[in-house]
Design a protein around this motif. Structure first.
Motif, PDB file in Angstrom:
ATOM      1  N   LYS A   9       1.825  13.920  58.437  1.00 12.17           N
ATOM      2  CA  LYS A   9       0.558  14.647  58.567  1.00 12.17           C
ATOM      3  C   LYS A   9       0.143  14.773  60.031  1.00 12.17           C
ATOM      4  O   LYS A   9      -0.535  15.732  60.408  1.00 12.17           O
ATOM      5  N   SER A  36       2.115  12.743  46.207  1.00 13.22           N
ATOM      6  CA  SER A  36       1.087  13.394  45.388  1.00 13.22           C
ATOM      7  C   SER A  36      -0.066  12.442  45.118  1.00 13.22           C
ATOM      8  O   SER A  36      -1.241  12.841  45.151  1.00 13.22           O
ATOM      9  N   VAL A  70       8.061  12.702  46.083  1.00 13.56           N
ATOM     10  CA  VAL A  70       7.040  13.697  45.720  1.00 13.56           C
ATOM     11  C   VAL A  70       5.913  13.028  44.941  1.00 13.56           C
ATOM     12  O   VAL A  70       4.726  13.270  45.201  1.00 13.56           O
ATOM     13  N   GLN A  74       6.193  18.633  57.727  1.00 19.09           N
ATOM     14  CA  GLN A  74       5.122  19.482  57.197  1.00 19.09           C
ATOM     15  C   GLN A  74       5.612  20.879  56.925  1.00 19.09           C
ATOM     16  O   GLN A  74       6.480  21.401  57.605  1.00 19.09           O
ATOM     17  N   LYS A  75       4.980  21.492  55.897  1.00 17.91           N
ATOM     18  CA  LYS A  75       5.288  22.892  55.614  1.00 17.91           C
ATOM     19  C   LYS A  75       4.756  23.770  56.740  1.00 17.91           C
ATOM     20  O   LYS A  75       3.746  23.455  57.342  1.00 17.91           O
ATOM     21  N   ASN A 114      -4.527  18.536  49.926  1.00 15.49           N
ATOM     22  CA  ASN A 114      -3.457  19.324  49.311  1.00 15.49           C
ATOM     23  C   ASN A 114      -2.321  19.534  50.310  1.00 15.49           C
ATOM     24  O   ASN A 114      -1.671  20.572  50.326  1.00 15.49           O
ATOM     25  N   SER A 115      -2.101  18.544  51.172  1.00 15.23           N
ATOM     26  CA  SER A 115      -1.059  18.629  52.195  1.00 15.23           C
ATOM     27  C   SER A 115       0.291  18.936  51.562  1.00 15.23           C
ATOM     28  O   SER A 115       0.661  18.350  50.535  1.00 15.23           O
ATOM     29  N   GLY A 116       1.008  19.852  52.179  1.00 14.13           N
ATOM     30  CA  GLY A 116       2.336  20.220  51.697  1.00 14.13           C
ATOM     31  C   GLY A 116       3.427  19.636  52.581  1.00 14.13           C
ATOM     32  O   GLY A 116       3.260  19.514  53.802  1.00 14.13           O
ATOM     33  N   ASN A 142      -2.086  12.186  48.193  1.00 16.77           N
ATOM     34  CA  ASN A 142      -2.926  13.386  48.314  1.00 16.77           C
ATOM     35  C   ASN A 142      -4.190  13.247  47.462  1.00 16.77           C
ATOM     36  O   ASN A 142      -5.279  13.661  47.863  1.00 16.77           O
TER      37      ASN A 142
END
Length: 425
Positions: free
Chosen positions: A31, A398, A394, A424-425, A407-409, A401
């Motif tokens: 993050k 989740s 995942v 990170q996305k 809602n971090s991807g 999160n």
């Protein structure tokens, strides 16, 4: 990918003990803009020799093993930080320094992270020139015990309680004698003989309590390095004894009605989540005893004392006032070894310290072909790291999160067996 802070290599040796803490650190590091390589230790080592320069997060090792890991990481152009998994409970400080904190390796470490004041003083008392490298950070493993993350294990704790009801958790630490090699250690040195005596006492205790409390389940959780089959064979005829070693110990500590232990780090975690502890101390040794964990909770010298304490707790007799006395007495011991605060977090301090490290430009760049490159590991994956799946990561992220209401991807890319690249996305 946003603000790219650099590459962070997080090797995990003993999955059930280390993975949750490393995934917690990975989540927040990603993050903040780090690209994280995480997985089974040997695979992360291989990746660190191929992928760009960054920060290699050493988990602490004995003598030659530590020399190899740190020297290789340095030669591969990485900065090294270290948080020794064995740094909290030091029964013999001289042996600890000789075995795990040799000065020639400390010289190569940029930042040495300490669980608490006792470990820091132990290191710097002998190697004062490295005092500026030592930072008290606690441990991300204990972050997960704090109220912020209480919802994290709720569902799993509920599932465990549905299955085992008001169960007693018995943690063991007899690797030196009851090794995973499945061959009992026949050495006659004093330490091995002492561990064998403790092992035998615990077997006898378990056989006794499971008969005295036939309607109570007893979950035996061996140390990761122990031979689990030895326990299963011993208790195969006892319907209410379950030998289990799966998942993070935190959820088991939270779910248990009471914990029985001797010299285990788990007693500290149990204390911090407020679970009653029985420190079973049938024999003592000034040379080999690990004092700190045994100061937490109720002390019992024999089976009779264990039975009385269990009877009070399991039959719901009020032991609250006694336990509160133990809590007050125990906290003074805890503060020497670990600075506990429900509002401050180890991962925050670690990431703050990582941000002060100036990384050298990488001599290795990722080509388009490397981005899908699979490292192949010829050696057998170690017994205490069975597997790591994308689904596990995942699921863990989740839940974080949810805790953070975020809602971090994340991109989670498999690089090889038990090895992942996360960014990170």
């Amino acid at each position: 990918m946003g603000n790219h802070k650099g590459w962070l290599y997080l090797p995990v040796e003993i999955k059930v003990r280390e993975l949750d803490a490393k995934l917690l650190l990975a989540y927040y590091a990603v993050k903040e803009g780090y690209r994280v390589i995480i997985g089974e230790h040997r695979m992360v080592e291989l990746a660190s020799a191929t992928y760009p320069n960054g920060i290699f997060f050493s988990k602490g090792y004995p003598k030659g093993f530590r020399k190899r890991i740190i020297t290789n990481a340095k030669n591969n152009g990485h900065m090294i930080v270290e948080l020794d998994e064995e740094g909290l409970i030091l029964s013999n400080t001289t042996q600890y320094l000789d075995d795990r904190m040799r000065s020639e390796m400390l010289e190569l470490v940029t930042q040495e992270y300490c669980w608490g004041e006792f470990q820091k003083e132990t290191i710097t008392k002998v190697t004062q020139e490295f005092a500026s490298k030592c930072h008290i950070v606690g441990h991300p493993r204990f972050d997960l015990l704090k109220s912020k993350f209480q919802p994290f294990y709720e569902k799993e704790v509920e599932d465990i309680r549905k299955k085992y009801h008001d169960f007693v958790l018995i943690n063991t630490r007899f690797t030196l004698y009851n090794s995973i090699t499945e061959k009992k250690n026949q050495n006659t040195d004093e330490l091995t003989l002492y561990i064998k005596r403790l092992y035998d006492y615990f077997l006898n205790l378990i056989k006794d309590v499971c008969v005295r409390f036939p309607d109570t389940n007893f979950v035996v959780r061996p140390h990761p390095g122990e031979n689990i089959n030895a326990y299963r064979e011993t208790f195969s005829q006892h319907h209410n004894v379950h030998v289990i070693h799966e998942g993070s110990i935190v959820k088991w500590l939270m779910a248990a009605k009471v914990i029985i232990q001797n010299g285990c780090t788990s007693s500290i975690e149990a204390f911090l989540v407020g679970s009653p502890i029985i420190s079973y101390i049938p024999v003592t040794s000034k040379e080999f005893d690990v004092e700190f964990p045994n100061e937490l909770g109720f002390k019992a010298k024999n089976k009779h004392e264990v039975n009385n304490i269990l009877k009070n707790i399991l039959n719901k007799h009020s032991a609250d006032h006694l336990y509160k006395q133990h809590v007050i007495e125990s906290e003074k011991y805890l503060n020497q070894y670990y600075e506990w605060s429900n509002e401050e977090f180890s991962y925050v301090e670690i990431l703050r310290l990582l941000s002060t490290i100036k990384l050298t430009p990488s001599s290795r760049r990722l080509s388009s072909s490397q981005k899908t490159f699979y490292l192949k590991e010829n050696k057998k994956v170690k017994h205490f790291f069975p597997s790591l799946t994308n689904t596990e990561i995942v699921h863990f992220f989740s839940k974080l999160n949810e805790v953070e209401k975020s809602n971090s991807g994340f991109i989670i890319k498999k690089l090889g067996k038990n090895l992942y690249d996360i960014y990170q996305k």
